[in-house]
Design a protein around this motif. Sequence first.
Motif, PDB file in Angstrom:
ATOM      1  N   ASN A 252       0.814  -1.213   0.000  1.00 18.76           N
ATOM      2  CA  ASN A 252       0.000   0.000   0.000  1.00 18.76           C
ATOM      3  C   ASN A 252       0.850   1.266   0.000  1.00 18.76           C
ATOM      4  O   ASN A 252       0.516   2.264  -0.652  1.00 18.76           O
ATOM      5  CB  ASN A 252      -0.944  -0.006   1.200  1.00 18.76           C
ATOM      6  CG  ASN A 252      -2.008  -1.092   1.076  1.00 18.76           C
ATOM      7  OD1 ASN A 252      -2.176  -1.684   0.018  1.00 18.76           O
ATOM      8  ND2 ASN A 252      -2.713  -1.358   2.159  1.00 18.76           N
ATOM      9  N   GLU A 253       1.950   1.240   0.736  1.00 13.46           N
ATOM     10  CA  GLU A 253       2.888   2.372   0.692  1.00 13.46           C
ATOM     11  C   GLU A 253       3.353   2.621  -0.740  1.00 13.46           C
ATOM     12  O   GLU A 253       3.395   3.759  -1.224  1.00 13.46           O
ATOM     13  CB  GLU A 253       4.112   2.080   1.559  1.00 13.46           C
ATOM     14  CG  GLU A 253       3.951   2.241   3.050  1.00 13.46           C
ATOM     15  CD  GLU A 253       5.283   2.022   3.730  1.00 13.46           C
ATOM     16  OE1 GLU A 253       6.278   2.602   3.267  1.00 13.46           O
ATOM     17  OE2 GLU A 253       5.339   1.260   4.706  1.00 13.46           O
ATOM     18  N   MET A 254       3.741   1.531  -1.410  1.00 13.16           N
ATOM     19  CA  MET A 254       4.265   1.651  -2.767  1.00 13.16           C
ATOM     20  C   MET A 254       3.215   2.221  -3.711  1.00 13.16           C
ATOM     21  O   MET A 254       3.507   3.094  -4.548  1.00 13.16           O
ATOM     22  CB  MET A 254       4.738   0.284  -3.260  1.00 13.16           C
ATOM     23  CG  MET A 254       5.305   0.300  -4.670  1.00 13.16           C
ATOM     24  SD  MET A 254       5.789  -1.346  -5.246  1.00 13.16           S
ATOM     25  CE  MET A 254       7.243  -1.610  -4.251  1.00 13.16           C
ATOM     26  N   ALA A 255       1.967   1.768  -3.580  1.00 14.25           N
ATOM     27  CA  ALA A 255       0.905   2.224  -4.479  1.00 14.25           C
ATOM     28  C   ALA A 255       0.638   3.714  -4.304  1.00 14.25           C
ATOM     29  O   ALA A 255       0.592   4.471  -5.288  1.00 14.25           O
ATOM     30  CB  ALA A 255      -0.367   1.418  -4.221  1.00 14.25           C
ATOM     31  N   GLN A 256       0.458   4.159  -3.056  1.00 15.42           N
ATOM     32  CA  GLN A 256       0.117   5.566  -2.850  1.00 15.42           C
ATOM     33  C   GLN A 256       1.303   6.479  -3.139  1.00 15.42           C
ATOM     34  O   GLN A 256       1.125   7.599  -3.657  1.00 15.42           O
ATOM     35  CB  GLN A 256      -0.411   5.776  -1.432  1.00 15.42           C
ATOM     36  CG  GLN A 256       0.610   5.560  -0.339  1.00 15.42           C
ATOM     37  CD  GLN A 256      -0.013   5.453   1.045  1.00 15.42           C
ATOM     38  OE1 GLN A 256      -1.221   5.362   1.202  1.00 15.42           O
ATOM     39  NE2 GLN A 256       0.828   5.450   2.073  1.00 15.42           N
ATOM     40  N   SER A 257       2.512   6.028  -2.856  1.00 16.06           N
ATOM     41  CA  SER A 257       3.693   6.857  -3.141  1.00 16.06           C
ATOM     42  C   SER A 257       3.908   6.997  -4.639  1.00 16.06           C
ATOM     43  O   SER A 257       4.248   8.081  -5.132  1.00 16.06           O
ATOM     44  CB  SER A 257       4.932   6.249  -2.477  1.00 16.06           C
ATOM     45  OG  SER A 257       4.794   6.216  -1.073  1.00 16.06           O
ATOM     46  N   GLY A 258       3.707   5.902  -5.374  1.00 20.85           N
ATOM     47  CA  GLY A 258       3.838   5.975  -6.826  1.00 20.85           C
ATOM     48  C   GLY A 258       2.824   6.917  -7.436  1.00 20.85           C
ATOM     49  O   GLY A 258       3.135   7.688  -8.356  1.00 20.85           O
ATOM     50  N   ALA A 259       1.586   6.867  -6.908  1.00 23.12           N
ATOM     51  CA  ALA A 259       0.545   7.760  -7.424  1.00 23.12           C
ATOM     52  C   ALA A 259       0.865   9.208  -7.103  1.00 23.12           C
ATOM     53  O   ALA A 259       0.645  10.110  -7.926  1.00 23.12           O
ATOM     54  CB  ALA A 259      -0.806   7.367  -6.839  1.00 23.12           C
ATOM     55  N   PHE A 260       1.377   9.470  -5.915  1.00 26.32           N
ATOM     56  CA  PHE A 260       1.726  10.829  -5.514  1.00 26.32           C
ATOM     57  C   PHE A 260       2.845  11.383  -6.386  1.00 26.32           C
ATOM     58  O   PHE A 260       2.769  12.518  -6.874  1.00 26.32           O
ATOM     59  CB  PHE A 260       2.140  10.840  -4.043  1.00 26.32           C
ATOM     60  CG  PHE A 260       2.594  12.176  -3.540  1.00 26.32           C
ATOM     61  CD1 PHE A 260       1.684  13.096  -3.038  1.00 26.32           C
ATOM     62  CD2 PHE A 260       3.933  12.535  -3.568  1.00 26.32           C
ATOM     63  CE1 PHE A 260       2.097  14.346  -2.589  1.00 26.32           C
ATOM     64  CE2 PHE A 260       4.360  13.771  -3.118  1.00 26.32           C
ATOM     65  CZ  PHE A 260       3.437  14.672  -2.616  1.00 26.32           C
ATOM     66  N   LEU A 261       3.888  10.593  -6.605  1.00 23.11           N
ATOM     67  CA  LEU A 261       5.047  11.069  -7.363  1.00 23.11           C
ATOM     68  C   LEU A 261       4.727  11.186  -8.850  1.00 23.11           C
ATOM     69  O   LEU A 261       5.276  12.057  -9.534  1.00 23.11           O
ATOM     70  CB  LEU A 261       6.228  10.121  -7.150  1.00 23.11           C
ATOM     71  CG  LEU A 261       6.783  10.074  -5.723  1.00 23.11           C
ATOM     72  CD1 LEU A 261       7.789   8.941  -5.573  1.00 23.11           C
ATOM     73  CD2 LEU A 261       7.431  11.404  -5.341  1.00 23.11           C
ATOM     74  N   ASP A 262       3.873  10.280  -9.365  1.00 25.16           N
ATOM     75  CA  ASP A 262       3.457  10.313 -10.765  1.00 25.16           C
ATOM     76  C   ASP A 262       4.664  10.322 -11.701  1.00 25.16           C
ATOM     77  O   ASP A 262       4.772  11.141 -12.621  1.00 25.16           O
ATOM     78  CB  ASP A 262       2.568  11.538 -11.027  1.00 25.16           C
ATOM     79  CG  ASP A 262       1.819  11.426 -12.355  1.00 25.16           C
ATOM     80  OD1 ASP A 262       1.636  10.289 -12.821  1.00 25.16           O
ATOM     81  OD2 ASP A 262       1.444  12.478 -12.913  1.00 25.16           O
ATOM     82  N   GLU A 263       5.580   9.368 -11.466  1.00 27.19           N
ATOM     83  CA  GLU A 263       6.772   9.212 -12.302  1.00 27.19           C
ATOM     84  C   GLU A 263       6.827   7.754 -12.759  1.00 27.19           C
ATOM     85  O   GLU A 263       7.535   6.930 -12.164  1.00 27.19           O
ATOM     86  CB  GLU A 263       8.034   9.585 -11.524  1.00 27.19           C
ATOM     87  CG  GLU A 263       8.051  11.027 -11.024  1.00 27.19           C
ATOM     88  CD  GLU A 263       9.219  11.308 -10.088  1.00 27.19           C
ATOM     89  OE1 GLU A 263      10.028  10.398  -9.866  1.00 27.19           O
ATOM     90  OE2 GLU A 263       9.309  12.436  -9.580  1.00 27.19           O
ATOM     91  N   PRO A 264       6.075   7.387 -13.793  1.00 27.55           N
ATOM     92  CA  PRO A 264       5.921   5.986 -14.178  1.00 27.55           C
ATOM     93  C   PRO A 264       7.226   5.253 -14.450  1.00 27.55           C
ATOM     94  O   PRO A 264       7.297   4.033 -14.290  1.00 27.55           O
ATOM     95  CB  PRO A 264       5.057   6.067 -15.446  1.00 27.55           C
ATOM     96  CG  PRO A 264       4.360   7.386 -15.359  1.00 27.55           C
ATOM     97  CD  PRO A 264       5.308   8.294 -14.656  1.00 27.55           C
TER      98      PRO A 264
END
Length: 492
Positions: A252-264
């Motif tokens: 869950n950390e990874m999912a929300q952090s990836g969405a926040f950073l928005d750097e695919p």
Amino acid sequence: MAPPAPLRLHNSLTAQVEDFVPMTPGRVGIYSCGPTVYSYAHLGNLRAYVFSDVLRRTLEWRGYQVDQVVNITDVGHTVGESDLGEDKVEAAARRELKSVQELTGHYTEAFQADLAALRIKPPTHQPRASEYVPQMIEFAKVLEQRGVTYQLADGLYFDTSKDPEYGVLAKAKAGLLEQRELSAEGKRHPADFAVWRADTATERRVMRWDSPWGPGVPGWHLECSVMSLELLGRHFDIHTGGVDHREIHHVNEMAQSGAFLDEPDTRWVRTWLHNEFLVAGGRKISKSAGRMPLLRDIVAGGRPALAYRYLVLMAHYRRQLDFTEQNLIGQAAGYARFIAHWGPGGADTAPTTYDASVAQLGAAARDWLARIDAAVADDLNTPRALAEIRAMMRSDLPFDEQRRVVLAVDSVLGLGVGAEPAEPDTGGAVSSPDNPRLPEVEQALADRQRARADRDFARADRLRDRLRELGVEVTDTPGGPTWRFVTGDTSG
């Protein structure tokens, strides 16, 4: 001068042992999931911090500057670890008739004392979750703007269907994520998780903050994403934690952090490391299982706290470690012999990096240092490192040279070689490793355990009497017997 062996670590994300290369030359950022401070950390909890300490020491041994965060969870972690329910801290405060601040202050101090007793280096940062709630709210607003959340009556939820890689860290197979419970009415998918938990008509929390989604508290997973961002930057090198975090919390950390950073094209964290469970009889030692051996139990039993660190290092961090009284007795004796062999003095002046150590050693000693270093570099293989030290002890390398090698590598192992032993608080117990009765006592304790397992209670009683003659007080507990030397004994 030969450099240290290349450091290779098992990355849970790729399930491969990989060469470690930091994002910034000479610097490493580490985030280690910290405790929820509603009770004492048990020995299973503490294994995670011995492991992350060896990791940090290994990096510093190689000359890196390490920036490590170990958070303190004092809000947001629910009983049962679901989206709904009471906060663990508030439930414990009510049970112990304390304020939340009194409770979390007490257990935070106890946790820090355990770390010190185990020679675990203080982290660079030890933030409390409650101090970062405004930043968590701002983080959640960004997630909402990104279109990856939805709001229900009880809070804001992350929509896991918006993350095509959700579950990759846990190696989740089709159907596995669906096995989670739909714990909140209106929740779209079992794997969706709370970013913000709002008060409801029947629930008003002691700790609560205003937010766009109603007064309430952050979801448990939010804190690590936010505090790492604040203290280590947008990306960092290594995230550590127990293997239980790999399945949900870190996913869950990874999912929300990836969405926040928005750097695919850029991962939030490159390397994920997870230590295995401490088990007893094949079952995980945990608060929910009802068995919670503490570090203070080891000390009260007449053994130094560092005997537990030695026990932990005798097993690879990615292997389950069986904790039994007999195992503890054997490893405590091994630790006592190990420390006594090298004698006091010299720890404060020992070199703390590989390069500095090599410069002070002769050719033969350098070879042994390289062998021990290679073991540690192989995914922190501390059992092999200790085996190399024992092999060196049987070699013809002069004792003074051996001792210089061990004092140097103890910068990584952290066993306190050469340091003045700390006197444990055992209520007047006399428990020095130099106590001449110790070998006989440990043998009698092991024999008594075997007798009890065989239901030969008459023999167990005779051995208890013999231990009493040796000045040892034995107390049988649900978690196994504890013991200590008592003062005033004159028997031999």
